[in-house]
Design an enzyme around this catalytic site. Structure first.
Site, mmCIF file in Angstrom:
data_model
loop_
_atom_site.group_PDB
_atom_site.id
_atom_site.type_symbol
_atom_site.label_atom_id
_atom_site.label_comp_id
_atom_site.label_asym_id
_atom_site.label_seq_id
_atom_site.Cartn_x
_atom_site.Cartn_y
_atom_site.Cartn_z
ATOM 1 N N ARG A 90 61.142 -66.081 -62.375
ATOM 2 C CA ARG A 90 61.315 -66.605 -60.649
ATOM 3 C C ARG A 90 63.131 -65.247 -60.057
ATOM 4 O O ARG A 90 62.914 -64.946 -61.373
ATOM 5 C CB ARG A 90 61.969 -67.552 -60.869
ATOM 6 C CG ARG A 90 62.802 -69.064 -61.943
ATOM 7 C CD ARG A 90 63.567 -68.043 -61.691
ATOM 8 N NE ARG A 90 64.836 -68.475 -61.671
ATOM 9 C CZ ARG A 90 65.605 -67.355 -61.316
ATOM 10 N NH1 ARG A 90 65.651 -66.629 -62.244
ATOM 11 N NH2 ARG A 90 66.758 -67.133 -60.071
ATOM 12 N N ALA A 114 63.672 -62.725 -57.011
ATOM 13 C CA ALA A 114 63.413 -62.267 -56.010
ATOM 14 C C ALA A 114 62.868 -61.086 -56.688
ATOM 15 O O ALA A 114 61.611 -60.766 -56.468
ATOM 16 C CB ALA A 114 64.061 -62.382 -54.954
ATOM 17 N N ARG A 160 55.056 -67.700 -53.929
ATOM 18 C CA ARG A 160 56.740 -68.000 -53.676
ATOM 19 C C ARG A 160 57.004 -67.118 -52.387
ATOM 20 O O ARG A 160 57.108 -65.795 -52.303
ATOM 21 C CB ARG A 160 57.239 -67.158 -54.718
ATOM 22 C CG ARG A 160 57.129 -67.629 -55.791
ATOM 23 C CD ARG A 160 57.531 -69.068 -56.107
ATOM 24 N NE ARG A 160 58.846 -69.370 -55.226
ATOM 25 C CZ ARG A 160 59.571 -69.094 -56.463
ATOM 26 N NH1 ARG A 160 60.057 -69.065 -57.430
ATOM 27 N NH2 ARG A 160 60.762 -70.215 -55.618
ATOM 28 N N GLN A 218 68.389 -73.725 -61.444
ATOM 29 C CA GLN A 218 68.687 -72.650 -61.719
ATOM 30 C C GLN A 218 70.664 -72.077 -62.210
ATOM 31 O O GLN A 218 70.530 -71.552 -63.429
ATOM 32 C CB GLN A 218 68.142 -71.835 -60.886
ATOM 33 C CG GLN A 218 67.155 -71.877 -61.075
ATOM 34 C CD GLN A 218 66.387 -72.375 -59.276
ATOM 35 O OE1 GLN A 218 67.877 -73.473 -58.959
ATOM 36 N NE2 GLN A 218 65.340 -72.088 -59.525
ATOM 37 N N ASP A 264 67.101 -63.845 -51.235
ATOM 38 C CA ASP A 264 65.162 -63.999 -51.264
ATOM 39 C C ASP A 264 64.836 -63.346 -50.150
ATOM 40 O O ASP A 264 63.487 -62.365 -51.006
ATOM 41 C CB ASP A 264 65.087 -65.589 -51.330
ATOM 42 C CG ASP A 264 65.237 -65.590 -52.635
ATOM 43 O OD1 ASP A 264 64.669 -65.745 -53.941
ATOM 44 O OD2 ASP A 264 66.678 -65.829 -52.681
ATOM 45 N N LYS A 311 68.095 -69.534 -52.161
ATOM 46 C CA LYS A 311 68.444 -70.791 -53.001
ATOM 47 C C LYS A 311 69.109 -71.429 -51.514
ATOM 48 O O LYS A 311 69.936 -71.688 -51.299
ATOM 49 C CB LYS A 311 68.669 -70.595 -54.018
ATOM 50 C CG LYS A 311 68.589 -72.208 -54.821
ATOM 51 C CD LYS A 311 67.681 -72.218 -54.611
ATOM 52 C CE LYS A 311 66.545 -71.700 -55.404
ATOM 53 N NZ LYS A 311 65.301 -71.775 -55.599
HETATM 54 O O1 MRU Z 1 63.267 -70.099 -56.855
HETATM 55 P P1 MRU Z 1 63.896 -68.950 -57.560
HETATM 56 O O2 MRU Z 1 64.389 -69.196 -58.781
HETATM 57 O O3 MRU Z 1 62.687 -68.541 -57.698
HETATM 58 O O4 MRU Z 1 64.889 -68.814 -56.056
HETATM 59 C C1 MRU Z 1 65.260 -67.423 -56.654
HETATM 60 C C2 MRU Z 1 66.375 -67.425 -57.209
HETATM 61 O O5 MRU Z 1 66.765 -67.327 -57.936
HETATM 62 C C3 MRU Z 1 68.018 -67.741 -55.645
HETATM 63 O O6 MRU Z 1 67.663 -67.721 -54.277
HETATM 64 C C4 MRU Z 1 69.216 -65.749 -55.760
HETATM 65 O O7 MRU Z 1 70.325 -65.927 -55.577
HETATM 66 C C5 MRU Z 1 67.852 -64.877 -55.401
HETATM 67 S S1 MRU Z 1 66.517 -64.518 -56.742
HETATM 68 C C6 MRU Z 1 67.400 -62.893 -56.556
#
Ligand code: MRU
Length: 370
Positions: A55, A57, A95, A207, A248, A259
């Site tokens: 997971r 970005a 995603r 996370q 993201d 997030k």
């Molecule tokens: O749902 P996820 O864990 O894939 O979400 C992504 C994230 O970890 C966050 O939103 C993050 O701050 C951005 S990805 C570098």
């Protein structure tokens, strides 16, 4: 990054030729177990993305790119192009918010144009490797540029650590290596600047608690885990010098999807005069979008992620428990959008800019007409 004395990226291949296998760190097992897995089919790659074995970005983008390689090498000869195209559609659907996913698949599509069979397999393998290497490289550069922001904060508060609040996990686990929001933190720590990180637990999937705390702990960076709702209180009491989050998807005008809960931290930071930075590689920009709140698609995930919580029990087993009455329904939006006006600056691989079309295009002039 090093785990148990060995350098790991979050995605890599092992073996040669027909035996070459795609491998990942299974992030659902962390922090209690460090486990790697092989991904042998497109369906398995899609499952790894949807169920969040991988997971974040940058890693979502790199996994999709490698997923196209898996598709190409497992495609039937008599339906090569159809199979790969359908596989790309499946990968794209895993995603919906992650800008890097669309970006990586578009890159692979361009590389494959007019090719099939072995030539196509070789071309998408090279492109997947290039995307992964570029991701790591860009994140390292984000660390260098973000370091100057932390140095300035340290100069403003001599004699004590710089207190940085972060949300979710935008460390090396969310990318191929280094991370976005945590890359400047690692760079500052390695440069001997005293830093301390407030780690939002980041419900519903936690996370922050399971991944950011694990990463920071292994690197030796001082940190404390805090409940998601604590940040505003800490800011009111001068206990946060900087907020740095990942992203993201970011529009050409600087609105940033991250997030769920990030927007509330940005509001609290704005109200308390705390600088709020978003760190991202250019692969996270979506130059086709202007208004993030209106146009960035927000992933909605299963209700059980909100209704249940997972953790290590006293029996030493990872278990899921229900935290609400059994008949309670729930909704689960995975991301929210922080408007550009609440963001102090964007930290990219090309430098730091304002969260505005003008600021972004000053670093990426070639995207003016994108
Ligand atoms: O749902 P996820 O864990 O894939 O979400 C992504 C994230 O970890 C966050 O939103 C993050 O701050 C951005 S990805 C570098």
């Amino acid at each position: 990054m090093n785990v148990n004395g060995r350098h790991y990226r979050t995605i890599w291949t092992e073996g040669q030729g027909a035996d070459e296998t795609l491998r990942i760190i299974d992030q659902t097992a962390l922090p209690h177990e460090f486990r790697t897995r092989a991904l042998g089919s497109v369906d398995e790659v899609c499952r790894a993305m949807r169920d969040m074995w991988v997971r974040g970005a940058g890693l979502i983008g790199a996994t999709a790119a490698w997923g196209v390689w898996v598709a190409a090498r497992t495609a039937p000869k008599d339906d090569f192009c159809g199979f790969v195209a359908r596989s790309m559609d499946k990968l794209r659907a895993t995603r919906p918010t992650a800008g890097n996913l669309v970006w990586a698949l578009d890159r692979q599509k361009k590389v494959m144009a007019g090719l099939s069979g072995e030539k196509a397999v070789r071309a998408v393998r090279a492109e997947a490797q290039a995307i992964a290497d570029e991701d790591a490289d860009f994140c390292r550069l984000i660390g260098e540029h973000g370091l100057s922001i932390i140095k300035e904060a340290a100069a403003r508060h001599p004699g004590r650590p710089v207190n940085i609040l972060t949300h979710c996990n935008a460390g090396w686990l969310a990318f191929v290596d280094y991370g976005s929001a945590l890359s400047p933190v690692y760079a500052a720590f390695d440069a001997g600047i005293p830093v301390h990180v407030w780690v939002d637990e980041t419900r519903p999937r936690n996370q922050g608690a399971s991944l950011t705390a694990w990463e920071l702990g292994r690197h030796g960076v001082p940190h404390d885990l805090i409940a998601d709702n604590a940040g505003g209180h800490l800011m009111q009491h001068g206990m946060v010098d900087l907020v740095i989050t990942g992203a993201d998807r970011v529009t050409r005008c600087g609105d940033a999807a991250n997030k769920i809960g990030t927007y509330l931290k940005a509001l609290a930071a704005f109200d308390n005069g705390v600088p709020f930075y978003v760190a991202l590689p250019s692969s996270t920009f979506d130059f086709a979008l202007r208004d993030g709140v209106r146009d960035i698609p927000i992933e909605e995930r299963g209700a059980d992620e909100v209704r249940m919580i997972s953790g290590l029990s006293e029996r030493g087993r990872v278990e899921d428990v229900l935290i609400c009455p059994p008949d309670t329904t729930a909704r689960n939006w995975a991301f929210d959008v922080t408007p550009a006006r609440l963001i102090t600056g964007l930290i990219t691989e090309r430098g730091v800019c304002s969260a505005s079309e003008q600021g972004i295009l000053s670093l990426y002039p070639e995207r003016k007409d994108a």
